[in-house]
Write an enzyme that holds these catalytic residues in place. Structure first.
Site, PDB file in Angstrom:
ATOM      1  N   GLU A 114      -2.857  -2.700   1.253  1.00 40.14           N
ATOM      2  CA  GLU A 114      -4.082  -3.487   1.370  1.00 40.14           C
ATOM      3  C   GLU A 114      -5.163  -3.085   0.370  1.00 40.14           C
ATOM      4  O   GLU A 114      -6.254  -3.660   0.370  1.00 40.14           O
ATOM      5  CB  GLU A 114      -4.619  -3.398   2.809  1.00 40.14           C
ATOM      6  CG  GLU A 114      -3.683  -4.055   3.806  1.00 40.14           C
ATOM      7  CD  GLU A 114      -4.197  -4.006   5.238  1.00 40.14           C
ATOM      8  OE1 GLU A 114      -5.169  -3.282   5.514  1.00 40.14           O
ATOM      9  OE2 GLU A 114      -3.591  -4.684   6.096  1.00 40.14           O
ATOM     10  N   TRP A 145       1.927  -6.568  12.314  1.00 39.80           N
ATOM     11  CA  TRP A 145       3.348  -6.418  11.941  1.00 39.80           C
ATOM     12  C   TRP A 145       3.882  -5.082  12.436  1.00 39.80           C
ATOM     13  O   TRP A 145       5.082  -4.871  12.517  1.00 39.80           O
ATOM     14  CB  TRP A 145       3.545  -6.553  10.421  1.00 39.80           C
ATOM     15  CG  TRP A 145       2.980  -5.419   9.572  1.00 39.80           C
ATOM     16  CD1 TRP A 145       1.734  -4.877   9.682  1.00 39.80           C
ATOM     17  CD2 TRP A 145       3.635  -4.725   8.505  1.00 39.80           C
ATOM     18  NE1 TRP A 145       1.564  -3.890   8.729  1.00 39.80           N
ATOM     19  CE2 TRP A 145       2.706  -3.778   7.992  1.00 39.80           C
ATOM     20  CE3 TRP A 145       4.877  -4.816   7.921  1.00 39.80           C
ATOM     21  CZ2 TRP A 145       3.017  -2.921   6.922  1.00 39.80           C
ATOM     22  CZ3 TRP A 145       5.190  -3.972   6.845  1.00 39.80           C
ATOM     23  CH2 TRP A 145       4.264  -3.033   6.369  1.00 39.80           C
ATOM     24  N   LYS A 200      -2.761   2.072  -0.656  1.00 40.38           N
ATOM     25  CA  LYS A 200      -3.173   2.574   0.662  1.00 40.38           C
ATOM     26  C   LYS A 200      -1.944   3.099   1.406  1.00 40.38           C
ATOM     27  O   LYS A 200      -2.001   4.088   2.129  1.00 40.38           O
ATOM     28  CB  LYS A 200      -3.808   1.420   1.436  1.00 40.38           C
ATOM     29  CG  LYS A 200      -4.277   1.754   2.830  1.00 40.38           C
ATOM     30  CD  LYS A 200      -4.899   0.514   3.473  1.00 40.38           C
ATOM     31  CE  LYS A 200      -5.355   0.785   4.896  1.00 40.38           C
ATOM     32  NZ  LYS A 200      -5.785  -0.445   5.582  1.00 40.38           N
ATOM     33  N   GLN A 201      -0.810   2.398   1.235  1.00 41.44           N
ATOM     34  CA  GLN A 201       0.377   2.720   2.043  1.00 41.44           C
ATOM     35  C   GLN A 201       1.630   2.199   1.348  1.00 41.44           C
ATOM     36  O   GLN A 201       1.537   1.465   0.359  1.00 41.44           O
ATOM     37  CB  GLN A 201       0.233   2.087   3.414  1.00 41.44           C
ATOM     38  CG  GLN A 201       0.237   0.562   3.381  1.00 41.44           C
ATOM     39  CD  GLN A 201      -0.399  -0.056   4.603  1.00 41.44           C
ATOM     40  OE1 GLN A 201      -1.610  -0.311   4.601  1.00 41.44           O
ATOM     41  NE2 GLN A 201       0.386  -0.309   5.635  1.00 41.44           N
TER      42      GLN A 201
HETATM   43  C1  BGC Z   1      -2.765  -1.141   7.834  1.00 42.36           C
HETATM   44  C2  BGC Z   1      -1.872  -2.290   8.311  1.00 42.36           C
HETATM   45  C3  BGC Z   1      -1.660  -2.157   9.803  1.00 42.36           C
HETATM   46  C4  BGC Z   1      -2.978  -2.075  10.540  1.00 42.36           C
HETATM   47  C5  BGC Z   1      -2.806  -1.833  12.027  1.00 42.36           C
HETATM   48  C6  BGC Z   1      -4.050  -1.156   8.640  1.00 42.36           C
HETATM   49  O1  BGC Z   1      -4.853  -0.069   8.260  1.00 42.36           O
HETATM   50  O2  BGC Z   1      -3.060  -1.294   6.473  1.00 42.36           O
HETATM   51  O3  BGC Z   1      -0.633  -2.236   7.638  1.00 42.36           O
HETATM   52  O4  BGC Z   1      -0.924  -3.249  10.256  1.00 42.36           O
HETATM   53  O5  BGC Z   1      -3.730  -1.003  10.025  1.00 42.36           O
HETATM   54  O6  BGC Z   1      -2.141  -0.649  12.272  1.00 42.36           O
END
Ligand code: BGC
Length: 749
Positions: free
Chosen positions: A473, A333, A573-574
């Site tokens: 995540e 995404w 996490k984010q």
């Molecule tokens: C993140 C995702 C992201 C992916 C690729 C993961 O660590 O949680 O949101 O899409 O990295 O950058």
């Protein structure tokens, strides 16, 4: 151009792979890591062509293939190989010249026996002709006559972390001059043709040999003291994506012949001209008390440009662009939500192409929806060449138990389906491109909406989205993730409107979409004004995260707690709710936004690079300018900061996109019914600022200093503007003094 440079002033083995990533050269067609010509232990070379993927077995996901190398070179002086690990480095400068897309290294090196040599290495990936890679080495002995031997060619010993992806099809030296290596990927059957030739400033004794998957030329020359010697190595790269396989040889050979006539300097000049046009049109200028701000935005623009496959609408941008093997070159995404907006406002055609990549993979998305018992189209969490789900089934191994941990995202991180539709709408709103919408966008919107309609579960008359993973995540398999539910709702609502506008709304879809919109559960703020991230999140215990926040990006929390334990705590996490607030600035009152921003920021480790700059945008919207600036600067350090290994496996592409998003968002732009609202709030440290943007066929430049706001427009109709509550019409130029009693100024002070 002023200062468009990234330099390294000493050789540092520890940072060798980080700098190889940062100093990648590229042109959207290919990326070549900024490795040294000479070999070093742990140095990871990389040549990647967008769209060339392979898997080593049926069970493995496809990965972006690390192709045979053409940059490596052994330099032997009087029988001894040059290496910065030996002898003494008298002076050293390695610089990525982002203004002209060239990487240079100047070294004066003294051997143990006192022999002093001066080396200059230069290389480029041509911007004007995406198939071309060129390098030039200059050597001068400073204190005695020497004999030098250079060994270089096409080296197919490269692997992806040990996995070998290509077979050698054909290796040949034509006319005792032009080297050719043609390779085919083992399972995806894509063909890659590499063509190389070397030219010399004085006659050399040259011979060629092929062994162990290497085709090499070895050239020896005798050099007098203070007599500079130059070798140019000119390369062409073609693949079965862009050429018919039976014509690769003819095309590749014709190109290297042309290159050897042009020579390095002429190739550089043409490439530099193309870069100059780019910077002239698109450079953001920031005069800040901290010069790092300008460098960080330059760096972001440089990389966003070299990762964009503008030559082919069937390709997208991987999480690491074309700079490394990280995330296997997969498309997430990141492409639609973090990277596409940059192109949308700078080069809308490039943004459209990213959408076409997804459109072309609708058949696989439909199949996937069907296989999972849904309707419409379900785009994969990780995508590559075919559009099939490419998320690896397992991630890191737990070395204590020997067990592999499953990756859950492919099973439940379904917000990607809404993110892609969101990007289709975003593209439409900013470009007004009816043609793309009619030809492709409508189908994408309808199919993704149908996925959401069929993805719901009914409980007490309401519709719920159960068992999902939101952007955060660290919280898996939960119900009613706020981000996912609101995104799905927005997408279905807008789809209804757009289908209606284009007279494509059929009654059955209208009815079920209306029902979805009326009954989908949308988490509202609770008595404490908090928007629950999901049904259970706010009931979970919270812990002190300061230790992990200090170590952000390292996922160190997973050393202390299992994934299962992390799942049962309020740990992000984010950005998740914050991501929702960022994308929908008017969804909640300012008070609610402020409350949620501070609540969720506190619980976010920022272990993903997609988080910091988004928080910076929110901080600015919450009038926390100092915090916004601090978060912005921290985002800029994700790749450019001191951590020696932060970018070993590739650049953080989405993070670079979000650095641009932050700068752009500080303008507080919104587009309403053909008009633009603008209400900039810039960091205090920025004394002036200039940003170009594209909106519905108009090229607009916003320029601001402490006294004046200037807006220029080229092309397109005049446009209404609301700036700090005043109304204007932008015909071609607006200049607004920033008085003390002016609304805009008040908001800035
Ligand atoms: C993140 C995702 C992201 C992916 C690729 C993961 O660590 O949680 O949101 O899409 O990295 O950058």
């Amino acid at each position: 151009m002023r200062n468009l440079k990234l330099s390294e002033d000493h050789f540092d083995l520890k940072k060798i792979n980080k700098y190889a990533t940062l100093m990648t050269l590229g042109n959207g067609y290919m990326g070549i890591r900024g490795t040294h010509e000479e070999d070093y232990p742990i140095q990871k070379r990389g040549l990647f062509v967008a769209g060339i993927y392979n898997n080593s077995s049926l069970e493995d996901p496809e990965e972006l293939v690390n192709l045979p190398d053409v940059m490596g070179m052994d330099l032997e002086i009087d029988g001894e190989v040059f290496s910065s690990l030996k002898g003494k480095t008298i002076s050293y400068d390695r610089t990525l010249h982002m203004d002209r897309g060239e990487l240079t290294k100047d070294v004066v090196w003294e051997r143990e026996d006192g022999l002093r040599l001066q080396f200059t290495f230069r290389r480029l990936a041509a911007k004007h002709d995406v198939h071309v890679l060129a390098s030039k080495v200059s050597i001068e002995s400073l204190n005695r006559d020497v004999s030098i031997t250079l060994r270089t060619g096409i080296d197919a010993q490269q692997t992806n972390f040990g996995r070998q992806h290509v077979l050698e099809d054909h290796v040949q030296v034509h006319d005792e001059t032009y080297m050719q290596g043609t390779y085919t990927t083992t399972r995806s059957h894509q063909t890659i043709g590499l063509f190389s030739t070397c030219t010399y400033s004085k006659s050399c004794d040259v011979h060629f040999f092929a062994k162990n998957r290497q085709l090499l030329s070895e050239s020896t020359a005798a050099l007098k003291k203070n007599e500079p010697f130059h070798m140019e190595k000119l390369n062409a790269v073609y693949t079965s994506i862009d050429q018919k396989v039976d014509r690769l040889t003819e095309i590749g050979l014709a190109k290297v012949k042309q290159l050897s006539e042009e020579g390095y300097e002429r190739i550089l000049q043409q490439s530099e001209n193309a870069w100059e046009d780019f910077w002239q049109e698109r450079r953001i200028e920031i005069h800040s008390s901290n010069p790092m701000d300008q460098q960080a935005i330059d760096f972001a623009q440089y990389h966003l440009e070299i990762m964009a496959p503008k030559h082919n609408p069937n390709l997208s941008v991987a999480a690491k662009g074309l700079t490394g093997e990280g995330y296997k070159g997969h498309v997430f995404w990141d492409a639609e939500i973090f990277i596409l907006p940059y192109h949308l406002y700078n080069d809308p055609k490039a943004a459209k192409q990213l959408l076409e990549y997804r459109y072309n993979r609708l058949p696989e998305a439909r199949e996937r929806a069907k296989a999972n018992g849904h309707e419409g189209a379900q785009f994969p969490w990780e995508s590559a060449r075919t559009g099939k789900e490419e998320t690896p089934a397992y991630a890191a191994i737990n070395i204590k138990t020997g067990e592999r941990q499953k990756v859950a995202s492919a099973l439940a991180e379904h917000h990607i389906v809404a993110d892609i539709a969101y990007a289709v709408l975003h593209h439409y709103h900013v470009t007004g491109d009816e043609e793309f919408m009619a030809a492709r966008g409508l189908t994408m919107l309808e199919e993704t909406s149908k996925f959401w309609l069929s993805r719901t579960s009914e409980r007490d008359g309401q519709l719920h989205l159960l068992n999902v993973i939101g952007p955060d995540e660290y919280t898996e398999f939960i119900d009613n993730n706020a981000y996912t539910n609101y995104m799905a709702h927005y997408v279905v609502k807008q789809t209804l409107q757009v289908l209606d506008k284009f007279n494509k709304l059929d009654e059955e879809f209208r009815k079920s979409a209306k029902d979805f919109l009326n009954r989908l559960y949308l988490p509202k703020e609770n008595a404490d004004q908090l928007i629950p991230q999901d049904d259970t999140f706010l009931g979970k215990p919270a812990i002190d995260l300061s230790k992990y926040k200090k170590n952000q990006g390292s996922q160190s929390i997973l050393l202390d707690y299992s994934r299962g334990e992390v799942n049962e705590m309020q740990i992000l996490k984010q950005a998740d709710v914050v991501m929702l607030l960022y994308l929908f600035p008017d969804l909640f009152s300012k008070e609610v936004v402020e409350k949620n921003f501070s609540y969720y920021e506190d619980k976010t480790i920022h272990d993903s690079s997609l988080s910091k700059a988004i928080h910076s945008i929110l901080a600015m919207r919450c009038d926390q300018e100092e915090l916004a600036y601090q978060l912005f600067q921290e985002a800029c350090l994700i790749d450019l900061g001191p951590n020696p290994h932060s970018s070993d496996e590739g650049i953080h592409a989405a993070s670079l996109g979000s650095i641009w998003l932050a700068v752009f968002s500080f303008l507080n732009l919104s587009f309403e019914q053909e008009g633009i609202k603008l209400n900039p709030t810039l960091p205090e440290a920025w004394s002036s600022f200039k940003l170009p943007l594209h909106y519905k066929g108009r090229e607009i430049t916003v320029e601001m200093n402490q006294n004046t706001l200037c807006i220029e427009k080229v092309g397109g109709d005049p446009i209404d503007m609301e700036i700090g509550k005043q109304h204007y019409q932008l015909i071609d130029h607006l200049e607004i003094p920033l008085h003390k009693d002016n609304e805009l100024h008040k908001e800035r002070t």
